[in-house]
Design a protein around this motif. Structure first.
Motif: not given
Length: 272
Positions: A120, A123, A140, A142, A176, A260
């Motif tokens: 992520s 997200c 994951h 989003g 996030g 990431s």
């Protein structure tokens, strides 16, 4: 359940405070790796242009910090969907050692030692554990995955395939993009209200100029509660990746020039 932070051998990562016995897990930050430049320093994105040896060393450090086996990791090709893939011992090494040949935004297993990893940079990474049936999942989420209910699909598979009970499942929602920074047009709130009806309105703020701010963490926590998880079995990171872009990668802040984060979870061998 609270969300906590640890630093082990210079590697800083987040955790759900009580994910239950017999599991190791962690949500990475940018801190504690060897990558340079825009990837400094703990970049876990293997396909973003960073030096391969640096990424491999970052994984060794991260896995050592959380107590996972770097050779037993499993990745997937994330596509912002709602597919949850069952992983077996044959999948060990899929990702870093060899490219996955499947698309999924959720991974699930009951195989001890197998380390499920999702990525992520705004997200949401979400980790799940049932310490009774000994099952773990990594998701994951989003905004598209959130609207499609991928975290609920993971809970459903835990119940349907492994006999998990919702009240036994622990969940940690990692760092996030938060409500403060997730400004969108109409497409995101429309997707949420289409999926959840008026219940979604609690997590959406309207702003001038046809803009909205959406609470993805709140929506995923709501979906987990709707699946029967108890409030004290859900941990939510307070960190916003946009606000804290020196600590985390943010796709929105960097306009895509980034590394990431990784979130990983694995069952320990022979422990309950």
């Amino acid at each position: 359940m609270k969300f906590t932070e640890k630093t082990v051998n210079g590697v800083t990562f987040g955790q759900g405070e009580d994910m239950g016995p017999g599991v190791v897990h962690g949500f990475s930050t940018r801190l504690g790796g060897v990558s340079q430049g825009i990837y400094a320093s703990l970049n876990l994105g293997a396909n973003r242009g960073d030096d391969r040896q640096a990424v491999e060393e970052n994984y060794r450090r991260f896995c050592a910090a959380i107590g996972a086996d770097v050779d037993k990791m499993v990745f997937s090709c994330q596509v912002h969907g709602d597919t949850v893939r069952v992983c077996t011992a044959a999948d060990a090494g899929s990702g870093l050692a060899r490219k996955p040949d499947y698309e999924a935004d959720g991974l699930i297993t009951d195989v001890p030692g197998l380390c499920l990893v999702v990525f992520s940079a705004d997200c949401l990474p979400i980790l799940l554990h049932d310490p009774v049936r000994r099952v773990v999942a990594a998701v994951h989420a989003g905004w598209r995955g959130t609207a499609n209910g991928i975290v609920e699909r993971a809970c459903e598979k835990m119940r349907d395939l492994y006999g998990c009970r919702s009240e036994d499942i622990r969940a940690a929602i990692g760092p996030g993009i938060s409500r403060c920074c997730f400004e969108t047009g109409e497409d995101v709130p429309n997707a949420m209200t289409s999926a959840l009806g008026f219940k979604a309105l609690e997590f959406i703020d309207a702003h001038p100029g046809g803009k909205f701010r959406v609470d993805l963490k709140g929506i995923n926590a709501f979906r987990l509660r709707r699946q029967g998880l108890t409030e004290d079995h859900i941990a939510v990171s307070p960190d916003c990746t946009v606000c804290l872009h020196d600590k985390y990668w943010s796709h929105r802040f960097t306009k895509g020039e980034r590394g990431s984060q990784g979130a990983a979870i694995a069952l320990e061998w022979g422990k309950r």
